[in-house]
Scaffold this motif. Structure first.
Motif, mmCIF file in Angstrom:
data_model
loop_
_atom_site.group_PDB
_atom_site.id
_atom_site.type_symbol
_atom_site.label_atom_id
_atom_site.label_comp_id
_atom_site.label_asym_id
_atom_site.label_seq_id
_atom_site.Cartn_x
_atom_site.Cartn_y
_atom_site.Cartn_z
ATOM 1 N N ALA A 1 4.113 -15.804 8.091
ATOM 2 C CA ALA A 1 4.827 -15.080 9.150
ATOM 3 C C ALA A 1 4.416 -13.606 9.160
ATOM 4 N N HIS A 2 4.327 -13.010 7.983
ATOM 5 C CA HIS A 2 3.879 -11.609 7.911
ATOM 6 C C HIS A 2 2.433 -11.485 8.384
ATOM 7 N N LYS A 3 1.590 -12.436 7.996
ATOM 8 C CA LYS A 3 0.176 -12.388 8.377
ATOM 9 C C LYS A 3 0.011 -12.477 9.890
ATOM 10 N N LEU A 4 0.800 -13.313 10.539
ATOM 11 C CA LEU A 4 0.699 -13.470 11.993
ATOM 12 C C LEU A 4 1.047 -12.183 12.718
ATOM 13 N N GLN A 5 2.134 -11.533 12.302
ATOM 14 C CA GLN A 5 2.502 -10.298 13.009
ATOM 15 C C GLN A 5 1.492 -9.195 12.719
ATOM 16 N N THR A 6 0.917 -9.184 11.497
ATOM 17 C CA THR A 6 -0.109 -8.189 11.183
ATOM 18 C C THR A 6 -1.312 -8.349 12.099
ATOM 19 N N LYS A 7 -1.751 -9.591 12.273
ATOM 20 C CA LYS A 7 -2.887 -9.860 13.160
ATOM 21 C C LYS A 7 -2.540 -9.525 14.606
ATOM 22 N N ALA A 8 -1.288 -9.779 14.999
ATOM 23 C CA ALA A 8 -0.861 -9.448 16.361
ATOM 24 C C ALA A 8 -0.957 -7.942 16.606
ATOM 25 N N ALA B 1 -2.824 -11.059 21.064
ATOM 26 C CA ALA B 1 -1.673 -10.425 20.423
ATOM 27 C C ALA B 1 -0.383 -11.132 20.805
ATOM 28 N N THR B 2 -0.259 -11.471 22.092
ATOM 29 C CA THR B 2 0.942 -12.167 22.568
ATOM 30 C C THR B 2 1.079 -13.532 21.915
ATOM 31 N N GLN B 3 -0.011 -14.268 21.836
ATOM 32 C CA GLN B 3 0.030 -15.581 21.201
ATOM 33 C C GLN B 3 0.461 -15.492 19.740
ATOM 34 N N LYS B 4 -0.065 -14.526 19.029
ATOM 35 C CA LYS B 4 0.271 -14.394 17.604
ATOM 36 C C LYS B 4 1.708 -13.909 17.412
ATOM 37 N N LEU B 5 2.176 -13.045 18.287
ATOM 38 C CA LEU B 5 3.571 -12.613 18.201
ATOM 39 C C LEU B 5 4.510 -13.800 18.409
ATOM 40 N N ARG B 6 4.181 -14.659 19.359
ATOM 41 C CA ARG B 6 5.057 -15.819 19.616
ATOM 42 C C ARG B 6 4.961 -16.825 18.462
ATOM 43 N N ALA B 7 3.781 -16.964 17.885
ATOM 44 C CA ALA B 7 3.646 -17.837 16.715
ATOM 45 C C ALA B 7 4.468 -17.280 15.550
ATOM 46 N N ALA B 8 4.437 -15.954 15.389
ATOM 47 C CA ALA B 8 5.242 -15.324 14.342
ATOM 48 C C ALA B 8 6.725 -15.524 14.620
ATOM 49 N N ALA B 9 7.129 -15.394 15.887
ATOM 50 C CA ALA B 9 8.535 -15.584 16.247
ATOM 51 C C ALA B 9 8.998 -16.993 15.892
ATOM 52 N N THR B 10 8.149 -17.984 16.153
ATOM 53 C CA THR B 10 8.503 -19.377 15.822
ATOM 54 C C THR B 10 8.699 -19.530 14.323
ATOM 55 N N ARG B 11 7.776 -18.997 13.536
ATOM 56 C CA ARG B 11 7.894 -19.080 12.069
ATOM 57 C C ARG B 11 9.162 -18.384 11.592
ATOM 58 N N LEU B 12 9.432 -17.216 12.151
ATOM 59 C CA LEU B 12 10.602 -16.452 11.725
ATOM 60 C C LEU B 12 11.890 -17.196 12.051
ATOM 61 N N LEU B 13 11.939 -17.840 13.212
ATOM 62 C CA LEU B 13 13.110 -18.652 13.549
ATOM 63 C C LEU B 13 13.298 -19.782 12.552
ATOM 64 N N GLU B 14 12.207 -20.426 12.171
ATOM 65 C CA GLU B 14 12.277 -21.525 11.207
ATOM 66 C C GLU B 14 12.769 -21.046 9.843
ATOM 67 N N LEU B 15 12.499 -19.764 9.536
ATOM 68 C CA LEU B 15 12.945 -19.190 8.266
ATOM 69 C C LEU B 15 14.351 -18.609 8.353
ATOM 70 N N GLY B 16 14.975 -18.714 9.521
ATOM 71 C CA GLY B 16 16.323 -18.181 9.702
ATOM 72 C C GLY B 16 16.357 -16.690 9.980
ATOM 73 N N GLU B 17 15.208 -16.092 10.307
ATOM 74 C CA GLU B 17 15.127 -14.655 10.582
ATOM 75 C C GLU B 17 15.247 -14.421 12.084
ATOM 76 N N ASP B 18 16.445 -14.648 12.622
ATOM 77 C CA ASP B 18 16.654 -14.605 14.066
ATOM 78 C C ASP B 18 16.388 -13.215 14.657
ATOM 79 N N GLU B 19 16.826 -12.164 13.958
ATOM 80 C CA GLU B 19 16.668 -10.809 14.503
ATOM 81 C C GLU B 19 15.193 -10.420 14.583
ATOM 82 N N LEU B 20 14.436 -10.718 13.525
ATOM 83 C CA LEU B 20 13.013 -10.412 13.552
ATOM 84 C C LEU B 20 12.285 -11.267 14.583
ATOM 85 N N ALA B 21 12.701 -12.529 14.718
ATOM 86 C CA ALA B 21 12.089 -13.396 15.723
ATOM 87 C C ALA B 21 12.329 -12.834 17.125
#
Length: 420
Positions: A343-350, A362-382
Motif C-alpha cells: 500500500a505504501h509502495k503504490l502511493q509512493t509510485k503514484a 498516477a490516478t490508477q496507482k492512487l485508486r489501487a492504493a485506496a483499495t488496499r487501504l480499505l482492505e486494511l481498514g484504513e478508511d481515512e487514508l483510502a
C-alpha cells in the motif's frame, strides 16, 4: 555476552512447491531488545532547532513553544540540552547545558517571537555545533528540527550538514509543520543523518505536543547502538527488493544489496520498539526437502554494558514439497506486513507519476492504493487517496495536504499491527 537482542525470522510460507522455475519468497526479520537490558537508561545530548520565521506567527508558534517546553520537562538533570532558533538569521537561545533547571529554559522558550524568512542551514549548523560540545560515547545524540516553510538556496548546505551529523552519530528528526515545506529536503536531511522525518498537520496542537514528547521518550529508551542486520544468501538465491518494515516503512536503495548478501544499518534501538526488515528473494528450483537459503545476523553495541560487536544469528530454513495443499499454507502475519508495504509502495509510485505529469498512471496507482487501504481498514487514508485521484482527473493537481498525508501516514501502517 549475547542475549541482549532477539532476532526472529519468518517467511511468507513454511513450505514452497517443487517447480521447474524460480519463485518469490518474503523473509521478515524482526529485532528487539530483551529484558536483560530493558532497565538501562542512557543520558541524552539533545538539541532543539526551531523555526520562528514570520510564517510561524499565531497558533503555530504557540503550539511549537508548548511542545518544546514539554520536551524539556521530560528530561532529567543527567541530560544535556540546547535550543537554537532560526529565521533567515540564527540565535543560540540556550547553549548546551544540563537540563537541571527546566523552569529557566522554558522561560526562554516562552519569549520566542516570529519574524523573518527561513534559512534552515543556519539553524542546523548552530544546533550541531552545540551538540558537538556534548559528544560522549555514553550519550544518545539527537537533533529535533521543526520548520513550517521552504528554505531557499541552501539545500546543498543542509544535506552536507546532515551527512556530517550522520558520521558523528547525531540523528536528526526533521518535522514539517503545516503544508508549505519541502518534503524531499526534510526526508533527505533525516535519511543522511540516520534519523527520521514526519508531517505535523496544522491546527492540531495535540499532535505537535505528542510528537515532541515521543521523540524525547524514544531517545531516552535507547539501549543499543550501531546495530547492523546482515542476511547472507545461499548460492543462487537472489535478493530483489529490501524494505524497512518497522517502525516506519521505507524502501532501501540498491546499496544494501549484493548477489551474496543484504546489509541494513539499523542504527540505535530502543527497548520499546521492534525494528524489522522485509526482503523479497528469488529462489532457484529445488527438489523436495529442507534447505538453508540464508542466515540472518544482527551485530550491535551496548554501551551501558561496555559491549561491542555482539552478535545474534538465525538460519532461514525453507521446505520444498510436492504436496500442493501443504505448499498453499501461508503465514498471515508476514502477508499482512507485505500488504501494508505494498500500500505504501503504490502511493509512493503514484506521487512519482504525478510529479512527472503521468496523470493516468498516477490516478490508477492512487485508486489501487485506496483499495488496499480499505482492505486494511484504513478508511481515512483510502478516502484521501481517492480524493487525490479525483483531483488529478479534474486537472487540479494533488493537494499539498493530501500529498503529505499519504506520504507520511502510509509509512506508519505497520505501527498499527499491535491494534489488530
Amino acid at each position: 555476552m549475547a542475549g541482549e537482542l532477539t532476532l526472529h525470522v519468518q517467511t511468507n510460507k513454511a513450505s514452497f512447491p517443487v517447480t521447474g522455475g524460480q519463485q518469490v519468497a518474503y523473509v521478515l526479520m524482526e529485532v528487539r531488545a530483551t529484558e536483560a537490558i530493558a532497565h538501562m537508561k542512557m543520558p541524552l545530548n539533545f538539541g532543539l532547532v526551531l523555526d520562528h520565521s514570520g510564517s510561524m506567527e499565531g497558533p503555530k508558534l504557540r503550539n511549537m513553544k508548548a511542545a518544546a517546553k514539554l520536551a524539556i520537562q521530560q528530561m532529567g538533570a543527567q541530560d544535556l540540552v540546547s535550543v537554537v532558533i532560526f529565521d533567515d538569521n540564527v540565535k543560540v537561545l540556550a547553549p548546551r547545558q544540563a537540563a537541571s533547571n527546566p523552569g529557566a529554559l522554558t522561560a526562554l522558550i516562552e519569549k520566542i517571537t516570529a519574524a523573518g524568512g527561513t534559512k534552515i542551514s543556519l539553524g542546523l549548523r548552530a544546533g550541531l555545533d552545540e551538540l558537538r560540545k556534548g559528544l560522549e560515547g555514553q550519550r544518545v545524540n539527537r537533533l529535533l528540527l521543526l520548520t513550517d516553510g521552504e528554505t531557499f538556496g541552501d539545500e546543498s548546505k543542509c544535506l552536507a550538514l546532515a551527512q556530517e551529523a550522520g558520521r558523528q552519530q547525531i540523528a536528526i528528526t526533521a518535522l514539517g509543520l503545516g503544508n508549505d515545506w519541502n518534503a524531499e529536503l526534510l526526508d533527505q536531511i533525516a535519511g543522511a543523518s540516520g534519523g527520521g522525518s514526519d508531517f505535523v498537520p496544522e491546527g492540531k496542537p495535540d499532535v505537535i505536543l505528542q510528537t515532541f514528547q515521543q521523540q524525547v521518550l524514544a531517545a531516552q529508551a535507547t539501549v543499543v547502538r550501531n546495530a547492523q542486520l546482515v542476511l547472507r544468501l545461499a548460492a543462487q538465491v537472489l535478493p530483489r527488493t529490501v524494505w524497512r518494515a518497522a517502525p516506519l516503512i521505507e524502501k532501501l536503495d540498491h546499496r544494501v544489496l549484493s548477489d551474496r548478501d543484504v546489509q541494513v544499518a539499523l542504527g540505535d534501538l530502543n527497548r520499546d520498539q521492534t525494528q524489522s526488515v522485509l526482503v523479497e528473494l528469488l529462489l532457484p528450483p529445488r527438489q523436495a526437502g529442507t534447505y538453508r537459503v540464508a542466515q540472518a545476523e544482527v551485530i550491535y553495541d551496548v554501551p551501558g554494558l561496555h559491549l561491542s560487536g555482539e552478535r545474534e544469528r538465525s538460519d532461514v530454513l525453507l521446505s520444498f514439497t510436492s504436496d500442493l495443499a501443504q505448499a498453499q499454507q501461508s503465514n498471515p502475519y508476514v502477508l499482512n506486513i507485505v500488504e501494508r508495504v505494498t500500500a505504501h509502495k503504490l502511493q509512493t509510485k503514484a506521487l512519482e507519476e504525478a510529479a512527472v505529469g503521468n496523470i493516468v498512471a498516477a490516478t490508477q496507482k492512487l485508486r489501487a492504493a485506496a483499495t488496499r487501504l480499505l482492505e486494511l481498514g484504513e478508511d481515512e487514508l483510502a478516502h484521501t487517496a481517492e480524493t487525490e485521484a479525483q483531483r488529478l482527473e479534474r486537472g487540479e493537481g494533488m493537494s499539498a495536504a493530501g500529498t503529505k498525508k499519504l506520504r507520511y501516514e502510509t509509512r506508519k501502517l505497520t505501527q498499527k499491527l499491535d491494534d489488530l
